[in-house]
Enzyme design. Structure first.
Site, PDB file in Angstrom:
ATOM      1  N   HIS A   1      -7.103  39.261  45.948  1.00  0.00           N
ATOM      2  CA  HIS A   1      -7.408  38.306  47.023  1.00  0.00           C
ATOM      3  C   HIS A   1      -7.835  39.050  48.294  1.00  0.00           C
ATOM      4  O   HIS A   1      -8.763  38.648  48.982  1.00  0.00           O
ATOM      5  CB  HIS A   1      -6.173  37.464  47.368  1.00  0.00           C
ATOM      6  CG  HIS A   1      -5.703  36.581  46.259  1.00  0.00           C
ATOM      7  ND1 HIS A   1      -4.511  36.774  45.614  1.00  0.00           N
ATOM      8  CD2 HIS A   1      -6.268  35.484  45.696  1.00  0.00           C
ATOM      9  CE1 HIS A   1      -4.355  35.836  44.707  1.00  0.00           C
ATOM     10  NE2 HIS A   1      -5.400  35.041  44.725  1.00  0.00           N
TER      11      HIS A   1
ATOM     12  N   GLY B   1      -2.493  31.185  46.862  1.00  0.00           N
ATOM     13  CA  GLY B   1      -1.388  32.000  47.364  1.00  0.00           C
ATOM     14  C   GLY B   1      -0.951  33.046  46.351  1.00  0.00           C
ATOM     15  O   GLY B   1      -1.710  33.408  45.458  1.00  0.00           O
ATOM     16  N   ALA B   2       0.307  33.532  46.518  1.00  0.00           N
ATOM     17  CA  ALA B   2       0.808  34.670  45.728  1.00  0.00           C
ATOM     18  C   ALA B   2      -0.236  35.797  45.809  1.00  0.00           C
ATOM     19  O   ALA B   2      -0.677  36.349  44.802  1.00  0.00           O
ATOM     20  CB  ALA B   2       1.091  34.275  44.279  1.00  0.00           C
ATOM     21  N   LEU B   3      -0.616  36.092  47.032  1.00  0.00           N
ATOM     22  CA  LEU B   3      -1.769  36.967  47.273  1.00  0.00           C
ATOM     23  C   LEU B   3      -1.515  38.407  46.832  1.00  0.00           C
ATOM     24  O   LEU B   3      -0.393  38.912  46.922  1.00  0.00           O
ATOM     25  CB  LEU B   3      -2.127  36.949  48.768  1.00  0.00           C
ATOM     26  CG  LEU B   3      -2.480  35.570  49.343  1.00  0.00           C
ATOM     27  CD1 LEU B   3      -2.886  35.709  50.812  1.00  0.00           C
ATOM     28  CD2 LEU B   3      -3.575  34.874  48.552  1.00  0.00           C
TER      29      LEU B   3
ATOM     30  N   SER C   1      -3.772  40.540  38.976  1.00  0.00           N
ATOM     31  CA  SER C   1      -3.606  39.088  38.830  1.00  0.00           C
ATOM     32  C   SER C   1      -2.186  38.699  39.237  1.00  0.00           C
ATOM     33  O   SER C   1      -1.241  39.485  39.032  1.00  0.00           O
ATOM     34  CB  SER C   1      -3.837  38.707  37.367  1.00  0.00           C
ATOM     35  OG  SER C   1      -3.205  37.499  37.049  1.00  0.00           O
TER      36      SER C   1
END
Ligand code: PAF
Length: 285
Positions: A37, A31-33, A186
């Site tokens: 991603h 997650g925390a796309l 990131s």
């Protein structure tokens, strides 16, 4: 795009797609796309007919309780990003209890690949990655699974895992996505202060200089020292390690001729934020 929280529901959707002859793609994430991603997801959508994105902050790969606690969890935002930017079929977002009804005691023999670099500084991390990735592979049985080249060592270890466990899955490594100034995209970048964010691109710029200016003047071990000393002089950068390795075995190389695939892997703190990156010196395989 459907969201599934249980393994049973996930398997039912995938089974239906497989019955219809679809090629299945899997993109495992925590997650925390971000754009990195999304590049994996878009690649998966272009190469597969049915794409599953998993979103699961895997506790067994954290060797620091505080890191696990503070890891960003942004499911609503992640779902919005996916639905607006890609053609994902299923998002698998399970609970910890769903994935680990019992503690996972499996120990994976990952050999020398897991002993160096991240393996040295984050003991147990890759065993945890192997635990979750092998479970996801068993649930989805994808034709292809997509991982970023930013986590270069993780990618090599997953390729090895697939061989060791005889999975018939093609592992697709996808190029690092960078901002205009060279910093690798990131989830951890959001933790940088404005001042740190301005300094962080120096890491990639220094690696690039080492390829363009230093490679033919120095041996790999001298380039390692040059990169380490150059970056350690810049506040608030603090090197954890820089290794110039064979891109397949991940063992350090002593000369540029020793391997056809030579990669420099770095972990460097910028303040308290641990940043990972890499650069290719040579690839003729
Ligand atoms: O790279 C990551 O985000 C994670 O290590 C992975 C592969 C999703 C396993 O939890």
């Amino acid at each position: 795009m459907e969201v599934k929280n249980t393994i049973k529901d996930l398997k039912a959707s995938v089974a239906l797609a497989r019955q219809n002859g679809s090629r299945i793609g899997l993109v495992p994430t925590m997650g925390a796309l971000h754009q990195g991603h999304l590049s994996l997801v878009k690649r998966a959508c272009s190469e597969c007919d049915f794409v599953v994105v998993s979103i699961f902050v895997n506790p067994t790969q954290f060797n620091n309780a505080e890191d696990l606690k503070t890891y960003p969890r942004t499911l609503e935002e992640d779902l919005r990003l996916l639905s607006e930017n890609a053609n994902v079929d299923v998002v698998f977002a399970p609970s910890v209890e769903e994935i680990y009804p019992q503690p996972d005691t499996r120990q994976f023999e990952l050999g020398k690949l897991a002993e160096v670099m991240e393996g040295r500084y984050r003991p147990g991390h890759f065993n945890g990655v192997a635990q979750i990735v092998s479970k996801l592979f068993m649930f989805v049985e994808p034709d292809k699974a997509f991982f970023g080249e930013k986590d270069f060592q993780q990618l090599a270890i997953i390729r090895q895992l697939v061989k060791n466990l005889n999975f018939s899955i093609e592992i697709v490594g996808c190029p690092i996505v960078r901002y205009m100034d060279g910093l690798a995209v990131s989830s951890r970048n959001t933790l940088l202060t404005e001042e740190q964010r301005a300094i962080a691109p120096i890491i990639q710029a220094t690696l690039r200089r080492s390829v363009e200016e230093m490679q033919y003047k120095m041996k790999p071990s001298e380039v390692v020292d040059w990169v380490t000393n150059t970056l350690n002089k810049i506040q608030p950068l603090q090197m954890e390690y820089y290794s110039i390795v064979d891109g397949i075995t991940l063992q350090p190389v002593n000369s540029w001729e020793e391997s056809d695939y030579v990669v420099g892997c770095i972990t460097c703190y910028c303040g308290k934020v641990r940043l990972i990156d890499n650069i290719t010196y040579k690839k003729s395989i």
